[in-house]
Design a protein around this motif. Structure first.
Motif, mmCIF file in Angstrom:
data_model
loop_
_atom_site.group_PDB
_atom_site.id
_atom_site.type_symbol
_atom_site.label_atom_id
_atom_site.label_comp_id
_atom_site.label_asym_id
_atom_site.label_seq_id
_atom_site.Cartn_x
_atom_site.Cartn_y
_atom_site.Cartn_z
ATOM 1 N N ASP A 40 28.410 -42.061 -16.375
ATOM 2 C CA ASP A 40 27.998 -43.223 -17.158
ATOM 3 C C ASP A 40 28.359 -44.506 -16.414
ATOM 4 O O ASP A 40 29.511 -44.687 -15.969
ATOM 5 C CB ASP A 40 28.674 -43.211 -18.530
ATOM 6 N N GLY A 41 27.371 -45.379 -16.279
ATOM 7 C CA GLY A 41 27.599 -46.650 -15.604
ATOM 8 C C GLY A 41 27.472 -46.600 -14.101
ATOM 9 O O GLY A 41 27.640 -47.637 -13.443
ATOM 10 N N GLU A 42 27.182 -45.440 -13.548
ATOM 11 C CA GLU A 42 27.052 -45.337 -12.096
ATOM 12 C C GLU A 42 25.699 -45.889 -11.649
ATOM 13 O O GLU A 42 24.679 -45.720 -12.317
ATOM 14 C CB GLU A 42 27.186 -43.874 -11.663
ATOM 15 N N SER A 43 25.707 -46.560 -10.504
ATOM 16 C CA SER A 43 24.502 -47.211 -10.001
ATOM 17 C C SER A 43 23.473 -46.188 -9.542
ATOM 18 O O SER A 43 23.820 -45.157 -8.959
ATOM 19 C CB SER A 43 24.845 -48.152 -8.847
ATOM 20 N N ILE A 44 22.219 -46.491 -9.817
ATOM 21 C CA ILE A 44 21.091 -45.670 -9.374
ATOM 22 C C ILE A 44 20.205 -46.541 -8.492
ATOM 23 O O ILE A 44 19.809 -47.644 -8.877
ATOM 24 C CB ILE A 44 20.283 -45.135 -10.573
ATOM 25 N N THR A 45 19.900 -46.055 -7.312
ATOM 26 C CA THR A 45 19.151 -46.838 -6.345
ATOM 27 C C THR A 45 17.664 -46.816 -6.666
ATOM 28 O O THR A 45 17.093 -45.762 -6.954
ATOM 29 C CB THR A 45 19.371 -46.294 -4.921
ATOM 30 N N VAL A 46 17.066 -47.981 -6.605
ATOM 31 C CA VAL A 46 15.617 -48.122 -6.749
ATOM 32 C C VAL A 46 15.055 -48.412 -5.365
ATOM 33 O O VAL A 46 15.343 -49.457 -4.781
ATOM 34 C CB VAL A 46 15.246 -49.242 -7.732
#
Length: 641
Positions: A40-46
């Motif tokens: 939860d709250g971890e960054s996801i790359t776009v």
């Protein structure tokens, strides 16, 4: 000693430890993209990939290119472009497909929704950039993003009327691009003036199941009118929002199913086409077994009745007609034996490599990872050079001896014939890509990598050739070759028995067994669909093998009955002529099933289709020769027995 220990400790703490932690941090940051598990709250790359006109799927450009004046987050934040929008190496196969993944800089965190609009950057348009943006909207430019290895598409803009409803217009991915017509009012029958609008808001809708991303949707919203023919700068704010929704109905292993068009690929017509091809196989096998073998049986019975002693057998040789008259020439060495062996060896390689790729695609999901099929094709080609060397050497020694020095020429032809043609075509297309600054452009270093792969495969080719020569067992043909007299080819033949016409006519039936599948393959490659029915492809592959073998056996029997001894090259071109119909169908598909335009897309389409047809030629040519060779050896063995 203590001074040295302190110095070593200082070096470790100031250099190696931060480097190690940085590497570990980099691994953690990018590792979740491979494990697809997030906290939860971890960054996801776009990742932004490429842009291009909708009707020209191969004409793609980098997202941050001059073709579409997208603003970038780095400029908005006052940072260096490469610090925010850095590239990602995605493998050789993905690179050859024209993918160019660049970090978008859009901050998305797992399970954290952003309902309010957040400014991504500000697009500042002058007269020139506005003209480029309007031109891209006119050509229906689309762009592609990747989030957690899932693709998503969006439209740059659209021509819309000036009305109050325009602000609420939106696009969901690439849905209904051709269905919406704003230039014609069906109620009043009047034409409505439309103007270029750019979509300024990206609404990301993401679904999760546990700690995994399941589904991604992108909605392009809030179109803004672009003013042209003005020197005044126009500033347009580009915004985004994020919504997270839990979805426990979809398992992680099934998350890519939404990209598969089940109604298209598993339609009733597709099953009917397979059944039709299967019935064609039964018909051809029955024709070969009933017609050809029945005719051969009558010939054998007449031979056994006429030959009662050696003198009568000798006299019967001079009175024989048809295929029986060619017993002294049918196993003669073909002209250009080195080239002939190289073509057959290349066909063996292409056939084996294609079968391996299909089986690998069936075993794993080849459609859900970028560049998987291209990488599998390169690997299969390199490995199967062993097959090319082995069978080219075996074919060469079938008609000559081991002292013939042309075996080296046959080996070189087997290793360079198809790669050289492919290199010339792709090099010309690459020059075109470089001139257009397209993502299909291949760098010099990529060419070096490809050259190293080819060099490795050539070593395997040499090993396969040595194995083929060392394991070859000399086997005398059923009838000896007449070294004193060459039976002439009859000149008074029908027009359809001319080699060029005869070979061309033979390729109709093999193409008829696969042309429906060609439609599905072409549609998936040129119309933004993921091909996943590799089981169907395997069945069609087997059907093509059987049909090609049957028709070449029949054509060889007809040729020998016409007292024409040139069955070897004729069987090669009879099977390979299927490629002519494949390329002709590709031309028909281009003219009737697509809306491609422009020199760039046309060159890539016909360049790729030429290479595809070349693969079909080598594969079917080898099938035709092998089937005809077994047939000829069998009938003459039975004749002399």
């Amino acid at each position: 000693k203590k001074l040295r220990q302190r110095a070593a400790y200082f070096v470790v703490m100031t250099w190696w430890l931060p480097l190690f932690l940085g590497c570990c941090g980099l691994y953690v940051a990018t590792g979740n993209e491979s494990t697809h598990e997030y906290q939860d709250g971890e960054s996801i790359t776009v990742w932004v990939n490429k842009v291009g006109p909708f009707n020209n799927p191969t004409e793609t450009y980098s997202y941050f290119s001059s073709h579409v004046p997208f603003c970038n987050r780095a400029e908005h934040a006052g940072a260096q472009h490469d610090d925010v929008h850095f590239s990602k190496f995605d493998g050789l196969g993905s690179l050859l497909q024209g993918n160019n993944l660049v970090h978008s800089g859009v901050p998305i965190k797992f399970k954290q929704s952003i309902k309010d609009k957040q400014t991504d950057c500000v697009m500042r348009l002058n007269r020139e950039s506005a003209s480029r943006l309007i031109d891209s909207i006119r050509q229906k430019y689309w762009y592609q993003l990747y989030i957690d290895e899932l693709p998503v598409w969006g439209m740059v803009g659209e021509y819309l009327p000036l009305s109050a409803e325009t602000s609420h217009h939106h696009h969901d991915n690439l849905q209904h691009i051709d269905d919406e017509q704003f230039d014609y009012d069906q109620l009043t029958g009047k034409h409505i003036a439309t103007y270029p609008h750019v979509f300024t808001h990206k609404n990301f809708s993401l679904s999760y199941n546990g700690d995994r991303v399941i589904e991604i949707n992108l909605t392009s919203e809030h179109p803004v009118l672009i003013r042209d023919n003005t020197d005044e700068e126009q500033a347009i704010s580009m915004t985004y929002s994020v919504q997270w929704v839990e979805n426990t109905d979809i398992e992680f292993r099934d998350r890519f199913d939404r990209y598969l068009d089940f109604q298209f690929f598993e339609h009733q017509i597709h099953w009917f086409a397979l059944w039709n091809s299967f019935m064609l196989v039964i018909f051809l096998v029955g024709m070969v077994s009933m017609v050809v073998l029945r005719a051969l049986k009558k010939d054998y019975e007449r031979i056994s009745q006429e030959r009662t002693d050696d003198m009568e057998a000798y006299e019967s040789f001079s009175e024989e007609t048809g295929w029986k008259k060619l017993h002294g020439d049918v196993f003669r060495k073909p002209t250009q034996l080195a080239l002939f062996s190289g073509i057959v060896g290349t066909g063996y390689q292409v056939y084996t490599g294609t079968l391996l790729v299909i089986l690998l695609a069936i075993a794993g999901k080849a459609y859900d990872t970028r560049g998987t099929v291209v990488t599998a094709c390169l690997t299969a080609y390199a490995v199967t050079n062993l097959v090319a060397g082995y069978f080219s050497a075996q074919t060469f020694l079938t008609y000559t001896n081991k002292q013939d020095p042309d075996w080296k020429t046959a080996m070189v032809i087997a290793g360079t014939l198809f790669p050289s043609i492919g290199f010339v075509v792709t090099f010309c297309l690459n020059l075109l890509s470089v001139s257009y600054a397209a993502t299909n452009a291949v760098s010099f270093w990529t060419y070096l990598v490809m050259l190293s792969i080819w060099a490795f495969s050539f070593v395997l080719l040499f090993v396969g050739t040595l194995v083929g020569r060392s394991t070859f067992m000399t086997c005398k043909p059923p009838s000896a070759v007449n070294d004193k007299f060459v039976y002439p080819v009859p000149l008074d033949r029908a027009w359809y028995m001319q080699p060029a016409i005869f070979c061309t006519l033979v390729g109709v039936l093999p193409f008829g067994s696969i042309f429906i599948e060609m439609y599905y393959i072409f549609t998936s490659f040129w119309n933004y669909k993921f091909y996943y029915v590799y089981g169907f492809m395997l069945l069609v592959f087997i059907i093509l093998t059987v049909v090609t073998a049957c028709v070449t056996i029949v054509s060889t029997y007809i040729l020998l009955n016409a007292e024409d001894r040139r069955w070897k090259w004729v069987s090669v071109f009879s099977g390979g002529s299927t490629a002519l119909y494949v390329f002709a169908y590709a031309t028909f598909y281009f003219l009737t099933k697509t809306q491609m335009s422009g020199f760039f897309q046309t060159a890539f389409y016909f360049g790729y289709m030429f290479l595809f047809s070349l693969v079909i030629f080598f594969m079917c040519a080898t099938i035709g020769y092998v089937a005809s060779s077994l047939f000829v050896r069998r009938i003459y063995t039975d004749k002399f027995d």
